[in-house]
Design a protein around this motif. Structure first.
Motif, PDB file in Angstrom:
ATOM      1  N   TYR A 181       0.836  -1.208   0.000  1.00  0.00           N
ATOM      2  CA  TYR A 181       0.000   0.000   0.000  1.00  0.00           C
ATOM      3  C   TYR A 181       0.870   1.257   0.000  1.00  0.00           C
ATOM      4  O   TYR A 181       0.662   2.179  -0.788  1.00  0.00           O
ATOM      5  CB  TYR A 181      -0.911  -0.043   1.231  1.00  0.00           C
ATOM      6  CG  TYR A 181      -1.529   1.260   1.667  1.00  0.00           C
ATOM      7  CD1 TYR A 181      -2.436   1.939   0.861  1.00  0.00           C
ATOM      8  CD2 TYR A 181      -1.214   1.803   2.918  1.00  0.00           C
ATOM      9  CE1 TYR A 181      -3.022   3.127   1.285  1.00  0.00           C
ATOM     10  CE2 TYR A 181      -1.793   2.992   3.342  1.00  0.00           C
ATOM     11  CZ  TYR A 181      -2.698   3.647   2.528  1.00  0.00           C
ATOM     12  OH  TYR A 181      -3.273   4.822   2.955  1.00  0.00           O
ATOM     13  N   THR A 215       1.497   3.863  -3.198  1.00  0.00           N
ATOM     14  CA  THR A 215       1.125   5.256  -2.986  1.00  0.00           C
ATOM     15  C   THR A 215       2.302   6.176  -3.274  1.00  0.00           C
ATOM     16  O   THR A 215       2.143   7.240  -3.895  1.00  0.00           O
ATOM     17  CB  THR A 215       0.634   5.463  -1.535  1.00  0.00           C
ATOM     18  OG1 THR A 215      -0.483   4.606  -1.292  1.00  0.00           O
ATOM     19  CG2 THR A 215       0.205   6.905  -1.314  1.00  0.00           C
ATOM     20  N   GLY A 252      -3.450   5.432   7.411  1.00  0.00           N
ATOM     21  CA  GLY A 252      -3.517   4.002   7.118  1.00  0.00           C
ATOM     22  C   GLY A 252      -4.334   3.303   8.172  1.00  0.00           C
ATOM     23  O   GLY A 252      -4.961   3.942   9.027  1.00  0.00           O
ATOM     24  N   PHE A 295      -6.084  -2.403   1.980  1.00  0.00           N
ATOM     25  CA  PHE A 295      -4.751  -1.872   2.228  1.00  0.00           C
ATOM     26  C   PHE A 295      -3.655  -2.926   2.104  1.00  0.00           C
ATOM     27  O   PHE A 295      -2.555  -2.643   1.666  1.00  0.00           O
ATOM     28  CB  PHE A 295      -4.677  -1.275   3.641  1.00  0.00           C
ATOM     29  CG  PHE A 295      -5.419   0.019   3.785  1.00  0.00           C
ATOM     30  CD1 PHE A 295      -5.051   1.131   3.054  1.00  0.00           C
ATOM     31  CD2 PHE A 295      -6.482   0.122   4.663  1.00  0.00           C
ATOM     32  CE1 PHE A 295      -5.721   2.324   3.195  1.00  0.00           C
ATOM     33  CE2 PHE A 295      -7.158   1.322   4.809  1.00  0.00           C
ATOM     34  CZ  PHE A 295      -6.785   2.426   4.075  1.00  0.00           C
ATOM     35  N   SER A 348      -1.936  -8.271  -3.834  1.00  0.00           N
ATOM     36  CA  SER A 348      -2.336  -6.928  -3.394  1.00  0.00           C
ATOM     37  C   SER A 348      -2.638  -6.078  -4.627  1.00  0.00           C
ATOM     38  O   SER A 348      -2.235  -6.398  -5.751  1.00  0.00           O
ATOM     39  CB  SER A 348      -1.237  -6.253  -2.569  1.00  0.00           C
ATOM     40  OG  SER A 348      -0.139  -5.908  -3.395  1.00  0.00           O
ATOM     41  N   LYS A 349      -3.328  -4.974  -4.389  1.00  0.00           N
ATOM     42  CA  LYS A 349      -3.622  -4.028  -5.462  1.00  0.00           C
ATOM     43  C   LYS A 349      -2.357  -3.379  -5.978  1.00  0.00           C
ATOM     44  O   LYS A 349      -1.412  -3.160  -5.238  1.00  0.00           O
ATOM     45  CB  LYS A 349      -4.538  -2.907  -4.944  1.00  0.00           C
ATOM     46  CG  LYS A 349      -6.021  -3.228  -4.867  1.00  0.00           C
ATOM     47  CD  LYS A 349      -6.764  -1.970  -4.427  1.00  0.00           C
ATOM     48  CE  LYS A 349      -8.256  -2.195  -4.390  1.00  0.00           C
ATOM     49  NZ  LYS A 349      -8.985  -0.958  -3.985  1.00  0.00           N
TER      50      LYS A 349
END
Length: 359
Positions: A123, A127, A253, A315, A356-357
């Motif tokens: 995450y 970012t 977060g 997240f 994860s993304k």
């Protein structure tokens, strides 16, 4: 200029005392040849400072080190030089000299530091990449420490965005640290610069990293803390930025994440909240350039079953067993969907069977 290099390279004497010495005697050569008794009469020098200067005079390799530095195309910019950046002159305990491989940040352009945890989450890494890219696309210089994790991700994002980024190192600029960032190290030289107050050849010792943080914040108009523990070097950078009158923003977060505790403390103390790159640009009064508006590709290009799986990600990474429970798909169908999402760039496998993304 060799004597100025000698004065700058003395270990154990602060930058402020070196500037006072230079002001007292006019040039580094005079300091080199001054009598010991005269040094001991200076009220701003302690005995240990005098001993450090006397010890430095015994170094017979200064000319050789100077030639080696110039051969590596490293620029030496002492405090009294016209090339010394104005941003650095305005901070307390400004470096006596800077060593530069590449370029210095442009004085008239907005600069933002992107810093955070070395052992970051996916995450945080994504970012940092997103903010670095967006800032660069809109003409903002990205400043960071080229460290593992958030620092490197933010600077790679800036390069992906076609912008400029500057790495402030805790070692000589001729040393790539960490070694695995050699590609980033080379790219930054071509699209910005590497900067340090440590002479070439000086290794990355722990004592140098807190010192370099004041240079990171000093070159920046705004500091972004992406992820940080309760006790973190990134918080030192944030504190220095506040002392220098700079704005600090932090990424929120999960309340259970140790890597967000430092950011949450900053937000509680009044730091700005990072919501999106576009929101930050608006606060900085920067006109958003074309091609960075948020995309609605999730709705337009994903099939219904892919949306079901993609919507489960938050997240942190999720394992296949958890996704099976949340989606109700069978294992073979879920694996097929995960493969499709990964090929389309929506997710990535961060460890075996954990996804994860991406941005």
């Amino acid at each position: 200029m060799i004597y100025e290099y000698w004065l700058a390279a003395i270990q154990g004497v602060s930058a402020k005392k070196k500037r006072l010495l230079r002001e007292e005697y006019g040039e580094g050569k005079t300091v080199y040849y001054i009598e010991e008794i005269q040094l001991r009469f200076l009220d701003f020098l302690e005995d240990k400072d005098v001993e450090a200067i006397l010890h430095a005079r015994k170094d017979k390799n200064i000319e050789k080190e100077w030639r080696r530095m110039t051969e590596k195309n490293i620029r030496f910019i002492p405090y009294f030089s016209e090339q010394y950046p104005n941003r650095m002159r305005q901070i307390d305990d400004a470096p006596y000299a800077l060593y530069v491989k590449g370029r210095l940040p442009e004085e008239g352009r907005l600069s933002a530091a992107v810093v955070g945890a070395r052992k970051c989450t996916p995450y945080g890494e994504e970012t940092a990449l997103e903010y670095g890219e967006c800032l660069a696309q809109n003409g903002i210089q990205v400043i960071s420490g080229m460290a593992r994790g958030i620092d490197g991700a933010g600077q790679r994002g800036a390069l992906n965005g076609g912008g400029t980024t500057y790495g402030i190192l805790g070692c000589g600029v001729d040393i790539c640290y960490p070694r695995e960032h050699i590609g980033l190290y080379m790219d930054i030289q071509d699209n910005g610069g590497l900067i340090s107050e440590q002479p070439p050849g000086r290794p990355p010792l722990p004592v140098y990293f807190p010192l370099r943080n004041r240079i990171i914040s000093g070159f920046s108009d705004v500091v972004l803390i992406i992820e940080a523990r309760e006790r973190s070097g990134s918080l030192i950078t944030a504190d220095l930025a506040l002392e220098q009158g700079k704005d600090v923003y932090a990424l929120p977060g999960p309340v259970t994440s140790q890597l967000s505790q430092g950011c949450h403390r900053l937000i509680r103390q009044g730091a700005g909240i990072l919501i999106s790159p576009e929101d930050l640009l608006a606060e900085l009064k920067v006109v958003v350039g074309p091609g960075i508006q948020k995309s609605d590709k999730n709705k337009k290009t994903l099939e219904n079953h892919e949306n079901v799986v993609y919507s489960c990600f938050g997240f942190f990474p999720k394992g296949i067993s958890q996704l099976l429970e949340e989606t109700g798909f069978c294992a073979s169908e879920l694996l097929q969907i995960l493969t499709s999402l990964e090929l389309k760039g929506y997710i990535r496998e961060v460890s075996k069977n954990y996804y994860s993304k991406t941005r």
